[in-house]
Design an enzyme around this catalytic site. Structure first.
Site, PDB file in Angstrom:
ATOM      1  N   ASP A  34     -13.973  68.318  18.535  1.00  0.00           N
ATOM      2  CA  ASP A  34     -13.001  67.986  17.496  1.00  0.00           C
ATOM      3  C   ASP A  34     -13.636  68.346  16.157  1.00  0.00           C
ATOM      4  O   ASP A  34     -14.569  67.673  15.700  1.00  0.00           O
ATOM      5  CB  ASP A  34     -12.662  66.497  17.562  1.00  0.00           C
ATOM      6  N   LEU A  35     -13.126  69.390  15.530  1.00  0.00           N
ATOM      7  CA  LEU A  35     -13.743  69.883  14.302  1.00  0.00           C
ATOM      8  C   LEU A  35     -13.479  68.992  13.090  1.00  0.00           C
ATOM      9  O   LEU A  35     -14.021  69.268  12.013  1.00  0.00           O
ATOM     10  CB  LEU A  35     -13.278  71.312  14.023  1.00  0.00           C
ATOM     11  N   ASN A  61     -12.537  79.760  12.925  1.00  0.00           N
ATOM     12  CA  ASN A  61     -11.145  80.123  13.170  1.00  0.00           C
ATOM     13  C   ASN A  61     -10.169  78.955  13.038  1.00  0.00           C
ATOM     14  O   ASN A  61      -9.005  79.163  12.731  1.00  0.00           O
ATOM     15  CB  ASN A  61     -11.022  80.724  14.584  1.00  0.00           C
ATOM     16  N   TYR A 130      -1.968  73.246   1.772  1.00  0.00           N
ATOM     17  CA  TYR A 130      -2.636  74.160   2.704  1.00  0.00           C
ATOM     18  C   TYR A 130      -3.199  75.365   1.957  1.00  0.00           C
ATOM     19  O   TYR A 130      -4.341  75.776   2.181  1.00  0.00           O
ATOM     20  CB  TYR A 130      -1.647  74.615   3.781  1.00  0.00           C
ATOM     21  N   LYS A 134      -7.083  76.967   1.555  1.00  0.00           N
ATOM     22  CA  LYS A 134      -7.451  78.353   1.859  1.00  0.00           C
ATOM     23  C   LYS A 134      -8.034  79.058   0.632  1.00  0.00           C
ATOM     24  O   LYS A 134      -8.887  79.940   0.762  1.00  0.00           O
ATOM     25  CB  LYS A 134      -6.243  79.113   2.416  1.00  0.00           C
ATOM     26  N   GLU A 166       1.442  85.259  15.162  1.00  0.00           N
ATOM     27  CA  GLU A 166       2.187  84.495  16.159  1.00  0.00           C
ATOM     28  C   GLU A 166       1.230  83.641  16.978  1.00  0.00           C
ATOM     29  O   GLU A 166       0.592  84.094  17.919  1.00  0.00           O
ATOM     30  CB  GLU A 166       2.973  85.432  17.073  1.00  0.00           C
ATOM     31  N   THR A 167       1.103  82.394  16.587  1.00  0.00           N
ATOM     32  CA  THR A 167       0.237  81.421  17.254  1.00  0.00           C
ATOM     33  C   THR A 167       0.982  80.089  17.310  1.00  0.00           C
ATOM     34  O   THR A 167       2.191  80.037  17.074  1.00  0.00           O
ATOM     35  CB  THR A 167      -1.082  81.227  16.488  1.00  0.00           C
ATOM     36  N   GLY A 168       0.271  79.025  17.545  1.00  0.00           N
ATOM     37  CA  GLY A 168       0.875  77.705  17.523  1.00  0.00           C
ATOM     38  C   GLY A 168       0.915  77.086  16.138  1.00  0.00           C
ATOM     39  O   GLY A 168       1.310  75.921  15.988  1.00  0.00           O
TER      40      GLY A 168
END
EC number: 1.1.1.270
Length: 224
Positions: A34-35, A61, A130, A134, A166-168
């Site tokens: 768990d990061l 990542n 967010y 970044k 295209e990811t979650g």
């Protein structure tokens, strides 16, 4: 966690088996971490040292967005983004560098998967905080590059800043509206995980005297 999702531990294990059956060189070894928890990060690096000597390449990542605007967002959501997008990147970077340093690795590489949101602020309130995290990754990567030069090492630091992949990710951002999340990836032909992997390979394949600072990449059809 990967790309903002909490992946069941069985998925990396399945991927490891698929890589092996496909005949790819090397071995994928999954490790549950768990990061957002520093103790678990340190435990992971300790296990890597014990089992595999250390880290030569670190690819940061994991990242996620919560729909928490600046004027009305929940503190918990902001803190989660800070913990994963900024603190985890910094802790993993520090531990990876120390691993390289103690083994006299002079050609290692630290790659931060950033975002185009780390270079411009889009007019969507749900991603403003967010975006701030970044922007921090952008600054952290350049600061890292400068500190590596001060340390007189040839370890390199790079950002890869994608647009829509295209990811979650969208399903974490819009976890109460899966239809909206799905629509995020249907409007244009998005980048794929393979495109990101190819960018990482390109960065790693650069000659030792070449440091790639930032790769900014979008889907061709993306406007923002």
């Amino acid at each position: 966690k990967a790309d903002g999702c909490f992946l069941p531990f069985s998925l990396p294990q399945k991927l490891a088996a698929e890589c092996q059956s496909a005949g790819y060189p090397g071995t994928l070894i999954p490790y549950k971490c768990d990061l957002s928890n520093e103790e678990e990060i340190l435990s992971m690096f300790s296990a890597i040292k014990t089992l595999h000597q250390g880290v030569d390449v670190c690819i940061n990542n994991a990242g996620l967005a919560r729909p928490e605007p600046l004027l009305s967002g929940k503190t918990e959501g902001w803190r989660t983004m800070i913990d994963v997008n900024v603190m985890a990147v910094s802790i993993c970077t520090r531990e990876a560098y120390q691993s390289m340093k103690e083994r006299n690795i002079d050609d290692g590489h630290i790659i931060n998967i950033n975002s185009m949101n780390g270079h411009s602020v889009v007019p969507q309130s749900v991603v403003h905080f967010y975006s701030a995290t970044k922007y921090a990754v952008t600054a952290l990567t350049e600061g890292l590059r400068q500190e590596l030069r001060e340390a007189k090492t040839h370890i390199r630091a790079t950002c890869i800043s994608p647009g829509l992949v295209e990811t979650g990710f969208a399903f974490k951002l819009h976890d109460n509206d899966p239809e909206r999340a799905a629509a995020t990836y249907e409007s244009i032909r998005c980048l794929k995980a393979e495109d990101m992997a190819n960018a990482v390979i390109y960065v790693l394949s650069a000659p030792p005297h070449v440091q790639i600072g930032d790769i900014q990449m979008r889907p061709t059809e993306q406007i923002s």
